[in-house]
Design an enzyme around this catalytic site. Structure first.
Site, PDB file in Angstrom:
ATOM      1  N   TYR A   1       0.819  -1.214   0.000  1.00  0.00           N
ATOM      2  CA  TYR A   1       0.000   0.000   0.000  1.00  0.00           C
ATOM      3  C   TYR A   1       0.853   1.264   0.000  1.00  0.00           C
ATOM      4  CZ  TYR A   1      -4.122  -2.828   0.928  1.00  0.00           C
ATOM      5  OH  TYR A   1      -5.145  -3.731   0.811  1.00  0.00           O
TER       6      TYR A   1
ATOM      7  N   LYS B   1       6.246  10.046  14.212  1.00  0.00           N
ATOM      8  CA  LYS B   1       5.269   9.197  13.504  1.00  0.00           C
ATOM      9  C   LYS B   1       4.444   8.392  14.514  1.00  0.00           C
ATOM     10  CE  LYS B   1       3.131   6.397  10.835  1.00  0.00           C
ATOM     11  NZ  LYS B   1       2.001   6.793  10.010  1.00  0.00           N
TER      12      LYS B   1
ATOM     13  N   ASN C   1      -0.001   8.596  15.519  1.00  0.00           N
ATOM     14  CA  ASN C   1      -1.016   7.542  15.597  1.00  0.00           C
ATOM     15  C   ASN C   1      -1.451   7.275  17.034  1.00  0.00           C
ATOM     16  OD1 ASN C   1      -1.251   7.235  12.894  1.00  0.00           O
ATOM     17  ND2 ASN C   1       0.245   5.592  12.741  1.00  0.00           N
TER      18      ASN C   1
ATOM     19  N   ARG D   1      -4.123   9.690  18.086  1.00  0.00           N
ATOM     20  CA  ARG D   1      -5.453   9.334  17.574  1.00  0.00           C
ATOM     21  C   ARG D   1      -6.020   8.137  18.336  1.00  0.00           C
ATOM     22  NH1 ARG D   1      -5.840   8.569  11.901  1.00  0.00           N
ATOM     23  NH2 ARG D   1      -8.021   8.870  12.374  1.00  0.00           N
TER      24      ARG D   1
ATOM     25  N   ARG E   1     -11.949  24.836  22.394  1.00  0.00           N
ATOM     26  CA  ARG E   1     -10.685  24.073  22.440  1.00  0.00           C
ATOM     27  C   ARG E   1     -10.908  22.595  22.723  1.00  0.00           C
ATOM     28  NH1 ARG E   1     -10.153  29.020  23.931  1.00  0.00           N
ATOM     29  NH2 ARG E   1     -11.023  28.630  25.991  1.00  0.00           N
TER      30      ARG E   1
ATOM     31  N   CYS F   1      -1.742   0.531  11.537  1.00  0.00           N
ATOM     32  CA  CYS F   1      -1.078   1.740  12.071  1.00  0.00           C
ATOM     33  C   CYS F   1      -1.577   2.041  13.474  1.00  0.00           C
ATOM     34  CB  CYS F   1      -1.340   2.917  11.151  1.00  0.00           C
ATOM     35  SG  CYS F   1      -0.462   2.795   9.598  1.00  0.00           S
TER      36      CYS F   1
ATOM     37  N   LYS G   1     -11.670   0.424   8.019  1.00  0.00           N
ATOM     38  CA  LYS G   1     -12.298   1.718   7.776  1.00  0.00           C
ATOM     39  C   LYS G   1     -13.030   1.680   6.437  1.00  0.00           C
ATOM     40  CE  LYS G   1      -9.712   5.300   6.755  1.00  0.00           C
ATOM     41  NZ  LYS G   1      -9.435   5.791   5.415  1.00  0.00           N
TER      42      LYS G   1
HETATM   43  N1  NAD Z   1      -0.662   1.380   4.479  1.00  0.00           N
HETATM   44  C1  NAD Z   1      -0.661   2.531   5.106  1.00  0.00           C
HETATM   45  O1  NAD Z   1      -1.622   3.273   5.066  1.00  0.00           O
HETATM   46  C2  NAD Z   1       0.544   2.976   5.926  1.00  0.00           C
HETATM   47  C3  NAD Z   1       0.570   4.293   6.399  1.00  0.00           C
HETATM   48  C4  NAD Z   1       1.686   4.718   7.092  1.00  0.00           C
HETATM   49  C5  NAD Z   1       2.736   3.840   7.327  1.00  0.00           C
HETATM   50  N2  NAD Z   1       2.686   2.551   6.867  1.00  0.00           N
HETATM   51  C6  NAD Z   1       3.816   1.678   7.138  1.00  0.00           C
HETATM   52  O2  NAD Z   1       4.476   1.385   5.910  1.00  0.00           O
HETATM   53  C7  NAD Z   1       5.043   0.066   5.957  1.00  0.00           C
HETATM   54  C8  NAD Z   1       4.559  -0.746   4.782  1.00  0.00           C
HETATM   55  O3  NAD Z   1       3.147  -0.863   4.907  1.00  0.00           O
HETATM   56  P1  NAD Z   1       2.227  -1.374   3.723  1.00  0.00           P
HETATM   57  O4  NAD Z   1       0.833  -1.048   4.115  1.00  0.00           O
HETATM   58  O5  NAD Z   1       2.740  -0.873   2.421  1.00  0.00           O
HETATM   59  O6  NAD Z   1       2.498  -2.955   3.804  1.00  0.00           O
HETATM   60  P2  NAD Z   1       2.010  -4.072   2.749  1.00  0.00           P
HETATM   61  O7  NAD Z   1       1.885  -5.332   3.513  1.00  0.00           O
HETATM   62  O8  NAD Z   1       0.862  -3.559   1.955  1.00  0.00           O
HETATM   63  O9  NAD Z   1       3.242  -4.187   1.741  1.00  0.00           O
HETATM   64  C9  NAD Z   1       4.482  -4.620   2.087  1.00  0.00           C
HETATM   65  C10 NAD Z   1       5.087  -5.351   0.901  1.00  0.00           C
HETATM   66  O10 NAD Z   1       6.429  -5.673   1.254  1.00  0.00           O
HETATM   67  C11 NAD Z   1       6.733  -6.948   0.725  1.00  0.00           C
HETATM   68  N3  NAD Z   1       7.905  -7.463   1.433  1.00  0.00           N
HETATM   69  C12 NAD Z   1       8.003  -8.007   2.669  1.00  0.00           C
HETATM   70  N4  NAD Z   1       9.288  -8.284   2.956  1.00  0.00           N
HETATM   71  C13 NAD Z   1      10.016  -7.917   1.893  1.00  0.00           C
HETATM   72  C14 NAD Z   1      11.407  -7.945   1.585  1.00  0.00           C
HETATM   73  N5  NAD Z   1      12.303  -8.382   2.463  1.00  0.00           N
HETATM   74  N6  NAD Z   1      11.795  -7.506   0.375  1.00  0.00           N
HETATM   75  C15 NAD Z   1      10.899  -7.035  -0.528  1.00  0.00           C
HETATM   76  N7  NAD Z   1       9.578  -6.982  -0.293  1.00  0.00           N
HETATM   77  C16 NAD Z   1       9.139  -7.403   0.908  1.00  0.00           C
HETATM   78  C17 NAD Z   1       5.454  -7.726   0.905  1.00  0.00           C
HETATM   79  O11 NAD Z   1       5.393  -8.847   0.037  1.00  0.00           O
HETATM   80  C18 NAD Z   1       4.382  -6.665   0.582  1.00  0.00           C
HETATM   81  O12 NAD Z   1       4.034  -6.675  -0.792  1.00  0.00           O
HETATM   82  C19 NAD Z   1       4.673  -0.497   7.311  1.00  0.00           C
HETATM   83  O13 NAD Z   1       5.698  -0.262   8.242  1.00  0.00           O
HETATM   84  C20 NAD Z   1       3.459   0.318   7.690  1.00  0.00           C
HETATM   85  O14 NAD Z   1       3.279   0.387   9.090  1.00  0.00           O
HETATM   86  C21 NAD Z   1       1.621   2.117   6.158  1.00  0.00           C
END
Ligand code: NAD
Length: 432
Positions: A11, A203, A207, A210, A243, A257, A314
């Site tokens: 994502y 960061k 969260n 919230r 406030r 998160c 959500k």
């Molecule tokens: N999704 C959100 O809205 C959001 C918002 C803020 C922060 N984050 C943070 O961002 C990070 C990623 O979240 P996400 O939602 O994208 O996760 P996700 O699970 O959607 O995607 C992670 C991807 O990483 C791949 N992966 C795992 N290990 C790997 C490796 N060693 N090498 C290559 N690829 C690998 C997985 O196959 C997967 O496709 C997390 O730490 C999350 O907490 C996410």
């Protein structure tokens, strides 16, 4: 233009790769999931995010974005892999470690390594930097490492990646500046510079803020149920104070998160993070509070037919990670007295371990419809459909989203306003 290797195409990683590719960078996206790589190389996306399929198709066709199962040499490495929690609520940073290790063989002096994954405080200093040092690089001189946390809202990721203010914290001031300059080429919001641990903590506190505020609203909902008060009216009136900004109660807190990040702080400072832990406990108790109300509502029915609507944490997304709705569904399914049908218009059958049906099938003959997610489809729920199809038209709206009004022919309960909650009786007027 710099070449960027984005490790982790979920994502966060995929939209990030797409946005940089659209700005003209050469991007290689890396994922351990072969299906993600194969589909991406055909210009296809397997996650639901507004506008993403179109941008990905365009940048893949233009040769700006391609995918691979292994990292390769680049100027900048962006790591966006998962950071879930273990059963005991401690952070699992193994994905970050393995992604860093996978990048190391391709490092050259002067490269920039940015971790976008949300990480516990001190991870850059205590985990990432030592791995780089072990590989023979000086992480304070030879390469530039930084944390740039992501704060996008699912459903608006492509917009917010560009428009949000970003925080960049490097191991050294030079690393901070170099990493911040990478973002300045695509971000129209401000790019704020700090050091790594402050970026990590900022960061997490966003969260946590919230989560704690939602816990307060959820506690208010429980107090209101005990005292016979309408919490929504209380919130509306209290928020007229210049406030005060009380949040709204719901069925619990989900997603990877809000439901996860506060634990990263608790783990590192358990004796101090008391309110943070208690807020997690309150929010985690909400699915049971929902079940209690379902049991009260159906106490007089022999085999209550229940429609459970919404599985994601959500509205208007397809993500069920840590979703309280999933816990509620599993607990309702485990009760043999209930005849349960489940519907979520955003979820594919293979995403969940139970059968999904259409909305019409879910509510057909039902005694109770429980709304667990604020999808637009539920916000627009039509009273006539419910009256025509349900055996006893009773709605329990745990997201306070439907806009359905309590009236003689339709009973509507909401979390926060459970005044007048009564067991559904089959002797009440039935629509058939
Ligand atoms: N999704 C959100 O809205 C959001 C918002 C803020 C922060 N984050 C943070 O961002 C990070 C990623 O979240 P996400 O939602 O994208 O996760 P996700 O699970 O959607 O995607 C992670 C991807 O990483 C791949 N992966 C795992 N290990 C790997 C490796 N060693 N090498 C290559 N690829 C690998 C997985 O196959 C997967 O496709 C997390 O730490 C999350 O907490 C996410």
């Amino acid at each position: 233009m710099q070449k960027i290797c984005v490790v982790g195409l979920g994502y966060i990683g995929l939209p990030t790769a797409a946005v940089f590719a659209r700005a003209g960078f050469d991007i290689v996206g890396v994922d351990v999931n072969k299906q993600v790589v194969e589909r991406l190389n055909k210009g296809e996306v397997i996650i639901e995010e507004v506008g993403l399929p179109e941008v990905v198709k365009e940048v893949v066709a233009a040769g700006k974005l391609r995918a691979s199962v292994a990292p390769e040499a680049a100027d900048v490495f962006i790591i966006a892999v998962p950071t879930p929690i273990h059963e005991d609520c401690t952070a699992n940073v193994e994905y970050v470690k393995s992604a860093t290790k996978a990048v190391i063989p391709h490092l050259k002096e002067g490269n920039i390594i940015i971790v976008e994954s949300t990480i516990p405080p001190r991870t850059m200093d205590d985990i990432v930097a030592p791995l780089i040092r072990e590989a023979g690089f000086d992480p304070e001189k030879d390469v530039h490492i930084a944390h740039c946390p992501e704060r996008v809202l699912p459903g608006r990721i492509l917009i917010e990646l560009v428009e949000n203010t970003r925080i960049v914290g490097g191991l050294t001031p030079e690393a901070t500046k170099k990493a911040a300059d990478v973002y300045r080429q695509v971000v129209t919001g401000e790019v704020l510079e700090t050091e790594a641990v402050t970026a990590e903590m900022s960061k997490l506190m966003e969260n946590t803020f919230r989560d704690v505020n939602i816990a307060l609203a959820n506690e208010l909902a429980k107090i209101s149920a005990r005292l016979g008060v309408d919490a929504h009216k209380v919130i509306e009136l209290a928020n007229r104070h210049p406030r005060v900004n009380l949040h709204h109660p719901g069925p619990g807190v989900g997603g990877h998160c809000l439901a996860v990040d506060p634990y990263f702080i608790v783990e590192k400072a358990p004796q101090e993070a008391l309110m943070i832990q208690l807020s997690r406990d309150i929010n985690n108790s909400m699915p049971d509070f929902v079940i209690e109300q379902i049991i009260k509502l159906t106490a007089e029915l022999k085999e209550p037919k229940i429609a459970l609507c919404g599985l994601t944490y959500k509205g208007n997304i397809d993500d069920v990670r840590e979703s309280p709705a999933i816990e509620i569904v599993q607990k309702v399914l485990a009760n043999p007295r209930f005849d349960v049908r489940i519907h979520d218009p955003h979820i594919r059958a293979e995403q969940v371990p139970f059968e999904l049906v259409s909305f019409e099938e879910a509510v057909q003959g039902a005694n109770l419809a429980v709304i667990l997610t604020d999808h637009n489809e539920f916000k627009a729920l039509n009273k006539q459909t419910l009256l025509a199809q349900m055996e006893t038209p009773v709605v329990f709206d745990t997201k306070n989203c439907t806009g359905l009004e309590q009236e003689e022919s339709l009973t509507v309960h909401r979390i926060g306003d459970l005044t007048g909650l009564q067991a559904i009786s089959i002797s009440k007027p039935i629509n058939k």
